[in-house]
Write a protein that holds these residues in place. Structure first.
Motif, PDB file in Angstrom:
ATOM      1  N   LYS A 196       0.818  -1.231   0.000  1.00 61.98           N
ATOM      2  CA  LYS A 196       0.000   0.000   0.000  1.00 61.98           C
ATOM      3  C   LYS A 196       0.845   1.271   0.000  1.00 61.98           C
ATOM      4  N   ASN A 197       2.171   1.115  -0.046  1.00 63.80           N
ATOM      5  CA  ASN A 197       3.074   2.277  -0.031  1.00 63.80           C
ATOM      6  C   ASN A 197       2.870   3.118   1.247  1.00 63.80           C
ATOM      7  N   LEU A 198       2.605   2.402   2.362  1.00 63.61           N
ATOM      8  CA  LEU A 198       2.357   3.093   3.634  1.00 63.61           C
ATOM      9  C   LEU A 198       3.462   2.845   4.663  1.00 63.61           C
ATOM     10  N   ALA A 199       4.236   1.760   4.462  1.00 63.85           N
ATOM     11  CA  ALA A 199       5.200   1.338   5.491  1.00 63.85           C
ATOM     12  C   ALA A 199       6.294   2.378   5.709  1.00 63.85           C
ATOM     13  N   ASN A 200       6.746   2.446   6.936  1.00 59.32           N
ATOM     14  CA  ASN A 200       7.858   3.332   7.281  1.00 59.32           C
ATOM     15  C   ASN A 200       9.179   2.626   6.924  1.00 59.32           C
ATOM     16  N   PRO A 201       9.957   3.166   5.993  1.00 57.71           N
ATOM     17  CA  PRO A 201      11.193   2.476   5.596  1.00 57.71           C
ATOM     18  C   PRO A 201      12.398   2.843   6.481  1.00 57.71           C
ATOM     19  N   ILE A 202      12.193   3.700   7.513  1.00 57.05           N
ATOM     20  CA  ILE A 202      13.351   4.252   8.243  1.00 57.05           C
ATOM     21  C   ILE A 202      14.134   3.168   8.995  1.00 57.05           C
ATOM     22  N   ALA A 203      13.446   2.191   9.615  1.00 54.89           N
ATOM     23  CA  ALA A 203      14.187   1.134  10.338  1.00 54.89           C
ATOM     24  C   ALA A 203      15.140   0.409   9.386  1.00 54.89           C
ATOM     25  N   THR A 204      14.681   0.186   8.153  1.00 58.46           N
ATOM     26  CA  THR A 204      15.521  -0.527   7.171  1.00 58.46           C
ATOM     27  C   THR A 204      16.645   0.376   6.673  1.00 58.46           C
TER      28      THR A 204
ATOM     29  N   ARG B  66       6.517  12.672   7.886  1.00 62.79           N
ATOM     30  CA  ARG B  66       6.199  11.477   8.685  1.00 62.79           C
ATOM     31  C   ARG B  66       5.447  10.458   7.823  1.00 62.79           C
ATOM     32  N   THR B  67       5.793   9.175   7.973  1.00 63.22           N
ATOM     33  CA  THR B  67       4.917   8.133   7.432  1.00 63.22           C
ATOM     34  C   THR B  67       3.752   7.987   8.409  1.00 63.22           C
ATOM     35  N   VAL B  68       2.729   7.247   7.994  1.00 62.11           N
ATOM     36  CA  VAL B  68       1.473   7.260   8.750  1.00 62.11           C
ATOM     37  C   VAL B  68       1.640   6.743  10.195  1.00 62.11           C
ATOM     38  N   ASP B  69       2.549   5.780  10.402  1.00 62.64           N
ATOM     39  CA  ASP B  69       2.714   5.188  11.746  1.00 62.64           C
ATOM     40  C   ASP B  69       3.270   6.181  12.763  1.00 62.64           C
ATOM     41  N   ILE B  70       3.982   7.224  12.312  1.00 60.20           N
ATOM     42  CA  ILE B  70       4.558   8.191  13.262  1.00 60.20           C
ATOM     43  C   ILE B  70       3.951   9.586  13.049  1.00 60.20           C
TER      44      ILE B  70
ATOM     45  N   GLU C  19      -0.092  15.688  14.567  1.00 59.51           N
ATOM     46  CA  GLU C  19      -0.712  16.928  14.092  1.00 59.51           C
ATOM     47  C   GLU C  19       0.328  17.958  13.606  1.00 59.51           C
ATOM     48  N   GLY C  20       0.028  18.575  12.484  1.00 56.18           N
ATOM     49  CA  GLY C  20       0.901  19.645  11.979  1.00 56.18           C
ATOM     50  C   GLY C  20       2.047  19.143  11.122  1.00 56.18           C
ATOM     51  N   MET C  21       2.212  17.823  11.025  1.00 55.63           N
ATOM     52  CA  MET C  21       3.309  17.262  10.232  1.00 55.63           C
ATOM     53  C   MET C  21       2.825  16.963   8.803  1.00 55.63           C
ATOM     54  N   THR C  22       3.764  16.655   7.906  1.00 61.45           N
ATOM     55  CA  THR C  22       3.406  16.352   6.514  1.00 61.45           C
ATOM     56  C   THR C  22       3.474  14.842   6.307  1.00 61.45           C
ATOM     57  N   GLN C  23       2.334  14.238   5.968  1.00 57.22           N
ATOM     58  CA  GLN C  23       2.335  12.780   5.785  1.00 57.22           C
ATOM     59  C   GLN C  23       2.934  12.404   4.436  1.00 57.22           C
ATOM     60  N   CYS C  24       3.761  11.364   4.430  1.00 56.11           N
ATOM     61  CA  CYS C  24       4.317  10.916   3.153  1.00 56.11           C
ATOM     62  C   CYS C  24       4.282   9.398   3.056  1.00 56.11           C
ATOM     63  N   SER C  25       4.442   8.911   1.822  1.00 57.30           N
ATOM     64  CA  SER C  25       4.386   7.470   1.574  1.00 57.30           C
ATOM     65  C   SER C  25       5.764   6.843   1.799  1.00 57.30           C
ATOM     66  N   THR C  26       5.825   5.524   1.633  1.00 56.46           N
ATOM     67  CA  THR C  26       7.102   4.805   1.756  1.00 56.46           C
ATOM     68  C   THR C  26       8.126   5.357   0.763  1.00 56.46           C
ATOM     69  N   THR C  27       7.712   5.437  -0.502  1.00 55.97           N
ATOM     70  CA  THR C  27       8.653   5.860  -1.549  1.00 55.97           C
ATOM     71  C   THR C  27       9.043   7.334  -1.389  1.00 55.97           C
ATOM     72  N   GLU C  28       8.078   8.151  -0.966  1.00 59.09           N
ATOM     73  CA  GLU C  28       8.417   9.573  -0.747  1.00 59.09           C
ATOM     74  C   GLU C  28       9.437   9.708   0.384  1.00 59.09           C
TER      75      GLU C  28
END
Ligand code: NAD
Length: 388
Positions: A321-329, A363-367, A370-379
């Protein structure tokens, strides 16, 4: 520049043991990196980490050669087993391996109708064993920007904390003899906790080597007031410490360490401990950071080889779904650069890019907050790569 690596030398008893030796830093034309994309969100998050490594390759003029390796469900679908001999052999040929998570939805995936030895997780255990990975390293780092996710009070967190738990992975209580018998009508169970000095020495050396690349402080955790295995642990850790005069060593009892992690986590740099204590303390340390999508990990052996992966699972609920947070990886890839390829400057740059992106409010959706910019995995991957 010279670096210190563990090597084999003769102990005073005449036995060959692992000691710290000084070696020349070797810069290779190309490093071989094994890539296990895995299952669920695995291919998505590994794709973003590779994007970041590509940027590192360009910026630091360092070539990486990638070998694709199948593990877990992805291997079952092609070969009918979670890890083939060929896949293990390919991993052994690499300087390091980067892995996404493996496994599927354990209630609905057909992989979990297979016998236990053919399920995805069996492949994970087999690759760790086959590669001789005896040390697990899990950093717990609190980002200033994600302080709200930390369950500790503001006055305890202060300006954040940054520690790693180095856990022995192949000995101790989980691998000792066990049995359940009936004695005088009572069921009685026994588990044995065994360590020999060599098993302790090799993980201690790894722990001190990691400390040399960090703030040069090791807290060795044991239960030496009760257990013989802990008294041997403490003795051998003290011996290893003699080879690392730059590193400050202290010993702490495990019950105290569990309290100190929530009372004052800032005091720790490297926590060095045996298998079961490390199992519990590393989960505790992760939870005080509060964000599962941010936590990297590494499994190591002697020398510089390591297998690097996020601490979380394959999140089948959000896969594709292009929602996962890739930061841990991506942070796992930074550890790979630092600890297996000795590319500290590049690792610093990746970690700084992650911090920068968080600071800018992405921020990806898991983190998300309010006030932050939501982005996808690829973004998120693009944003981080662009800041290296
Ligand atoms: P999980 O870590 O996959 O997911 C737990 C929750 O956290 C889910 O809601 C998921 O959506 C979320 N989550 C996890 N990682 C995320 C990320 N990067 N970004 C955003 N949200 C994320 O744990 P689970 O659901 O218990 O396990 C799923 C599968 O993963 C199982 O098959 C399990 O065996 C496997 N698993 C594999 C590993 C590994 O490969 N080392 C580790 C743990 C679990």
């Amino acid at each position: 520049m010279n670096v210190y690596k563990p090597g084999n030398v003769k102990h005073k008893t005449g036995k060959v043991i692992h000691r710290r030796i000084e070696i020349e830093r070797v810069k290779k034309m190309a490093f071989k990196i094994g890539v296990i994309r895995g299952d669920g969100i695995g291919p998505e998050i590994v794709g973003e980490a590779l994007k970041v490594l590509q940027k590192v390759s360009e910026k630091y003029s360092q070539e990486f050669e990638y070998t694709e390796i199948l593990l877990g469900g992805a291997s079952i679908d092609v070969h009918g087993e979670p890890l083939t001999k060929e896949a293990l052999a390919a991993a052994k040929e690499c300087d390091a391996v980067l892995m996404g998570s493996i496994g599927g939805d354990t209630t609905t995936s057909p992989w979990y109708k297979l016998p236990a030895n053919l399920r995805p997780e069996a492949g994970l255990l087999a690759i760790r064993k086959g590669l001789g990975l005896f040390a697990n390293m899990r950093p717990a780092y609190l980002y200033e920007e994600l302080k709200d996710a930390c369950p500790l009070k503001e006055e305890i967190i202060g300006d954040g904390f940054d520690l790693v738990v180095m856990r022995e992975l192949t000995g101790g209580l989980y691998f000792g003899d066990r049995k359940t018998t009936e004695e005088n009508g009572l069921l009685t169970a026994v588990d044995t906790l065994t360590y020999n000095e060599e098993e302790i020495r090799r993980i201690a050396i790894r722990g001190f080597d990691i400390a040399m690349k960090r703030r040069k402080k090791v807290t060795s955790v044991d239960k030496a007031n009760v257990l013989d295995s802990s008294r041997l642990w403490r003795k051998v850790v003290n011996e290893v410490a003699e080879d690392y005069p730059e590193v400050e060593l202290n010993h702490m009892l495990v019950d105290n360490c569990a309290m100190q992690l929530v009372r004052d986590p800032k005091q720790f740099d490297v926590i060095l401990t045996e298998n079961m204590f490390g199992d519990i303390l590393s989960d505790e340390a992760s939870m005080v950071t509060g964000s599962i999508g941010m936590l990297s990990s590494a499994s190591l052996k002697e020398g510089s080889f390591g297998l690097y992966e996020p601490s979380h699972g394959s999140a089948p609920d959000i896969a594709g779904k292009n929602l996962a947070n890739p930061i841990a990886t991506i942070l796992s890839a930074a550890m790979l650069l630092r600890y297996s390829l000795n590319m500290d400057e590049a690792a610093d740059a990746v970690e700084a890019a992650v911090k920068q992106v968080l600071k800018e409010g992405y921020r990806t959706v898991d983190i998300m907050s309010e006030g932050m910019t939501q982005c996808s995995t690829t973004e998120m991957g693009d944003l981080i790569a662009a800041r290296i």
